[in-house]
Write a protein that holds these residues in place. Structure first.
Motif, mmCIF file in Angstrom:
data_model
loop_
_atom_site.group_PDB
_atom_site.id
_atom_site.type_symbol
_atom_site.label_atom_id
_atom_site.label_comp_id
_atom_site.label_asym_id
_atom_site.label_seq_id
_atom_site.Cartn_x
_atom_site.Cartn_y
_atom_site.Cartn_z
ATOM 1 N N SER A 253 0.826 -1.214 0.000
ATOM 2 C CA SER A 253 0.000 0.000 0.000
ATOM 3 C C SER A 253 0.854 1.256 0.000
ATOM 4 C CB SER A 253 -0.930 0.013 1.211
ATOM 5 O OG SER A 253 -1.864 -1.025 1.111
ATOM 6 N N ASN A 254 1.905 1.262 0.805
ATOM 7 C CA ASN A 254 2.798 2.426 0.855
ATOM 8 C C ASN A 254 3.515 2.643 -0.475
ATOM 9 O OD1 ASN A 254 2.141 2.892 3.536
ATOM 10 N ND2 ASN A 254 3.822 1.618 4.281
ATOM 11 N N ILE A 255 3.923 1.549 -1.098
ATOM 12 C CA ILE A 255 4.616 1.648 -2.378
ATOM 13 C C ILE A 255 3.674 2.179 -3.452
ATOM 14 C CG2 ILE A 255 5.696 0.279 -4.207
ATOM 15 C CD1 ILE A 255 6.921 -1.389 -1.842
ATOM 16 N N LEU A 256 2.444 1.682 -3.473
ATOM 17 C CA LEU A 256 1.469 2.201 -4.436
ATOM 18 C C LEU A 256 1.205 3.689 -4.212
ATOM 19 C CD1 LEU A 256 -1.211 -0.598 -4.864
ATOM 20 C CD2 LEU A 256 0.608 0.080 -6.433
ATOM 21 N N HIS A 257 1.188 4.101 -2.969
ATOM 22 C CA HIS A 257 1.017 5.525 -2.665
ATOM 23 C C HIS A 257 2.177 6.337 -3.239
ATOM 24 C CE1 HIS A 257 -0.067 9.155 -0.520
ATOM 25 N NE2 HIS A 257 1.194 9.226 -0.104
ATOM 26 N N LEU A 258 3.408 5.861 -3.060
ATOM 27 C CA LEU A 258 4.577 6.564 -3.599
ATOM 28 C C LEU A 258 4.545 6.632 -5.123
ATOM 29 C CD1 LEU A 258 7.417 5.175 -1.309
ATOM 30 C CD2 LEU A 258 6.517 7.506 -1.346
ATOM 31 N N VAL A 259 4.096 5.555 -5.735
ATOM 32 C CA VAL A 259 4.000 5.541 -7.196
ATOM 33 C C VAL A 259 2.952 6.534 -7.670
ATOM 34 C CG1 VAL A 259 3.352 4.127 -9.189
ATOM 35 C CG2 VAL A 259 4.839 3.173 -7.437
ATOM 36 N N GLY B 182 5.170 9.796 -8.027
ATOM 37 C CA GLY B 182 5.695 9.430 -9.339
ATOM 38 C C GLY B 182 6.911 8.521 -9.279
ATOM 39 N N GLU B 183 7.109 7.850 -8.141
ATOM 40 C CA GLU B 183 8.255 6.953 -7.972
ATOM 41 C C GLU B 183 8.138 5.748 -8.897
ATOM 42 O OE1 GLU B 183 11.080 6.688 -6.093
ATOM 43 O OE2 GLU B 183 10.841 8.685 -5.245
ATOM 44 N N THR B 184 9.274 5.180 -9.246
ATOM 45 C CA THR B 184 9.340 3.953 -10.035
ATOM 46 C C THR B 184 10.116 2.925 -9.226
ATOM 47 O OG1 THR B 184 9.344 5.235 -12.063
ATOM 48 C CG2 THR B 184 10.109 2.974 -12.216
ATOM 49 N N PHE B 185 9.621 1.690 -9.189
ATOM 50 C CA PHE B 185 10.265 0.629 -8.424
ATOM 51 C C PHE B 185 10.600 -0.544 -9.328
ATOM 52 C CE2 PHE B 185 7.977 2.968 -5.228
ATOM 53 C CZ PHE B 185 8.820 2.931 -4.128
ATOM 54 N N ILE B 186 11.824 -1.062 -9.177
ATOM 55 C CA ILE B 186 12.224 -2.292 -9.838
ATOM 56 C C ILE B 186 12.086 -3.408 -8.812
ATOM 57 C CG2 ILE B 186 14.118 -3.566 -10.890
ATOM 58 C CD1 ILE B 186 15.233 -0.864 -11.803
ATOM 59 N N ILE B 187 11.362 -4.454 -9.165
ATOM 60 C CA ILE B 187 11.150 -5.569 -8.252
ATOM 61 C C ILE B 187 12.232 -6.607 -8.521
ATOM 62 C CG2 ILE B 187 9.557 -7.352 -7.496
ATOM 63 C CD1 ILE B 187 7.319 -5.486 -8.633
ATOM 64 N N VAL B 188 12.984 -6.931 -7.463
ATOM 65 C CA VAL B 188 14.057 -7.920 -7.580
ATOM 66 C C VAL B 188 13.682 -9.163 -6.801
ATOM 67 C CG1 VAL B 188 15.866 -6.228 -8.010
ATOM 68 C CG2 VAL B 188 15.365 -6.876 -5.681
ATOM 69 N N LYS C 238 16.340 -8.898 -11.522
ATOM 70 C CA LYS C 238 15.277 -7.940 -11.829
ATOM 71 C C LYS C 238 14.192 -8.668 -12.619
ATOM 72 C CE LYS C 238 18.554 -4.194 -11.916
ATOM 73 N NZ LYS C 238 19.284 -3.219 -12.711
ATOM 74 N N VAL C 239 12.949 -8.621 -12.104
ATOM 75 C CA VAL C 239 11.866 -9.368 -12.740
ATOM 76 C C VAL C 239 10.709 -8.502 -13.208
ATOM 77 C CG1 VAL C 239 12.387 -11.545 -11.568
ATOM 78 C CG2 VAL C 239 10.821 -9.921 -10.512
ATOM 79 N N ALA C 240 10.516 -7.321 -12.639
ATOM 80 C CA ALA C 240 9.376 -6.492 -13.014
ATOM 81 C C ALA C 240 9.636 -5.055 -12.580
ATOM 82 C CB ALA C 240 8.099 -7.015 -12.370
ATOM 83 N N MET C 241 8.689 -4.214 -12.979
ATOM 84 C CA MET C 241 8.819 -2.807 -12.651
ATOM 85 C C MET C 241 7.434 -2.226 -12.378
ATOM 86 S SD MET C 241 10.870 -0.250 -15.061
ATOM 87 C CE MET C 241 11.750 1.109 -14.418
ATOM 88 N N ILE C 242 7.330 -1.373 -11.388
ATOM 89 C CA ILE C 242 6.085 -0.663 -11.100
ATOM 90 C C ILE C 242 6.330 0.792 -11.471
ATOM 91 C CG2 ILE C 242 4.430 0.046 -9.342
ATOM 92 C CD1 ILE C 242 5.122 -2.437 -7.784
ATOM 93 N N VAL C 243 5.517 1.302 -12.399
ATOM 94 C CA VAL C 243 5.669 2.680 -12.876
ATOM 95 C C VAL C 243 4.338 3.395 -12.748
ATOM 96 C CG1 VAL C 243 7.527 2.111 -14.470
ATOM 97 C CG2 VAL C 243 5.183 2.033 -15.258
ATOM 98 N N PRO C 244 4.348 4.721 -12.674
ATOM 99 C CA PRO C 244 3.090 5.466 -12.607
ATOM 100 C C PRO C 244 2.252 5.235 -13.870
ATOM 101 C CG PRO C 244 4.928 6.881 -12.031
ATOM 102 C CD PRO C 244 5.500 5.600 -12.536
ATOM 103 N N TYR C 245 0.967 5.209 -13.705
ATOM 104 C CA TYR C 245 0.029 5.011 -14.809
ATOM 105 C C TYR C 245 -0.006 6.268 -15.679
ATOM 106 C CZ TYR C 245 -4.416 4.568 -17.220
ATOM 107 O OH TYR C 245 -5.382 4.519 -18.171
#
Length: 81
Positions: A14-20, A24-30, A37-44
């Motif tokens: 939930s906190n990560i989605l809030h930051l995104v 406008g934060e971007t997260f690389i999921i490891v 590195k398997v995925a990335m969460i970016v702003p819509y």
């Protein structure tokens, strides 16, 4: 851009989605011990979703190229050497 382990993503989702969303934060999921590195969460971006599908081949059969029979060019001439 931050990297985040899967376990941390699970506990802080939930906190990560809030930051995104808000920051406008971007997260690389490891994943795993090797931090693969398997995925990335970016702003819509609604602009991307609303774009029309690009049509390929708009100029198909509308142009041509012909080379004369005596056309010759060395690799050096092509490269400008």
């Amino acid at each position: 851009m931050q990297s985040i382990q899967v376990g941390q993503l699970k506990s802080d989702f939930s906190n990560i989605l809030h930051l995104v969303q808000e920051e406008g934060e971007t997260f690389i999921i490891v994943y795993g011990k090797n931090h693969k590195k398997v995925a990335m969460i970016v702003p819509y971006d609604p602009y991307i979703e609303n774009q029309e599908e690009r049509k390929f081949g708009l100029y198909k059969n509308k142009g041509s190229v012909r080379f004369s029979d005596d056309f010759a060019m060395s690799e050096e001439e092509l490269l400008g050497l």
